[in-house]
Design an enzyme around this catalytic site. Structure first.
Site, short mmCIF file in Angstrom:
data_model
loop_
_atom_site.label_atom_id
_atom_site.label_comp_id
_atom_site.label_asym_id
_atom_site.label_seq_id
_atom_site.Cartn_x
_atom_site.Cartn_y
_atom_site.Cartn_z
N ASP A 119 -66.01 -63.40 39.76
CA ASP A 119 -67.26 -63.63 38.99
C ASP A 119 -67.65 -62.23 38.48
O ASP A 119 -67.98 -61.37 39.47
CB ASP A 119 -68.49 -64.04 40.05
CG ASP A 119 -68.06 -65.66 40.24
OD1 ASP A 119 -67.28 -66.21 39.93
OD2 ASP A 119 -69.15 -66.24 40.71
N LYS B 3 -71.98 -68.08 33.65
CA LYS B 3 -72.83 -68.17 34.94
C LYS B 3 -74.39 -67.57 34.88
O LYS B 3 -74.48 -66.35 34.12
CB LYS B 3 -71.99 -67.20 36.13
CG LYS B 3 -72.72 -67.37 37.49
CD LYS B 3 -72.00 -66.54 38.49
CE LYS B 3 -72.79 -66.33 39.84
NZ LYS B 3 -71.82 -65.79 40.68
N LYS C 224 -71.98 -72.11 35.59
CA LYS C 224 -72.32 -71.96 36.87
C LYS C 224 -73.53 -71.47 37.19
O LYS C 224 -74.10 -70.61 36.59
CB LYS C 224 -71.31 -70.73 37.59
CG LYS C 224 -71.70 -70.82 39.10
CD LYS C 224 -70.62 -69.73 39.71
CE LYS C 224 -70.99 -69.47 41.11
NZ LYS C 224 -70.07 -68.60 41.80
#
Length: 225
Positions: free
Chosen positions: A95, A156, A184
């Site tokens: 991430d 994300k 996400k």
């Protein structure tokens, strides 16, 4: 709103421990919870990747770590090294916080290179953290497009340190990405209702430290049905 019986959020969850004071015992606990309850992954700081990889050896949950967290302001070389080291330690997903200053100052070519290098050098699924709460809608759209072009596997919403995920943000990312990559949602996801709403909006992963609480809420709901 769908009921718990129609959508099970548990397989969507990246079980997150990003409290900077959390020790090794909390990491072990998170790994065991992820295995026990069927979460998709554990998401932890890089310093605990090797420990989590060992704890989850031959188990289904994946090991995810954060790169350039939480500001994204590290140099490109630092973030690339951090990503490569995490890969060597056994991380299966990354991430990565984008460099917001590059985006806001119009240096999107540099931002693209930074993300693309990490994608190419590690060949791991990269979730680009856009920190949407700090961006205008046009900037959110631009950030998403740059990251898609750089080869990310997920968009994300946020780190959770500057505001949580919203249904509107997820819908926007879904509209931009279509089915090309995952979405996400992360930050502030504390209830079953929130989790389901975000999945219905298009989220394919949920970053939350409250997965066990969500399970308890699901079980309580079933018991009262």
């Amino acid at each position: 709103m769908s009921s718990y019986s129609e959508i099970d959020p548990i397989p969507y969850i990246d079980h997150t421990v990003l409290d900077p004071t959390a020790g090794s015992d909390r990491i072990d606990q998170a790994c065991d919870e992820a295995d026990r309850y069927g979460f998709k992954s554990v998401c932890i700081y890089p310093c605990y990747v090797a420990r989590a990889v060992e704890r989850l050896h031959k188990k289904k949950p994946r090991v995810c770590t954060v790169i350039g967290f939480p500001s994204g302001g590290n140099t490109a070389a630092t973030k690339l090294y951090e990503a490569q080291e995490a890969m060597e330690l056994g991380a299966q997903e990354l991430d990565v916080v984008i460099n917001l200053s590059l985006l806001k100052s119009g240096q999107t070519d540099a931002m693209h290179r930074e993300i693309a290098q990490i994608c190419e050098a590690t060949d791991l699924p990269v979730k680009a953290i856009l920190e949407m709460g700090l961006l205008t809608v046009p900037e959110q759209q631009l950030a998403a497009e740059v990251c898609l072009d750089a080869g990310v596997a997920f968009l994300k919403t946020s780190t959770g340190w500057a505001g949580g995920a919203t249904v509107e943000q997820v819908r926007l990312l879904k509209a931009i990405a279509g089915n090309r990559v995952g979405i996400k949602a992360s930050g502030g996801i504390r209830s079953l209702a929130q989790a389901i709403a975000l999945i219905e909006a298009g989220a394919t992963r949920l970053g939350t430290s409250r997965g066990v609480d969500i399970i308890a809420e699901m079980k309580a709901g079933k018991g009262n049905s």
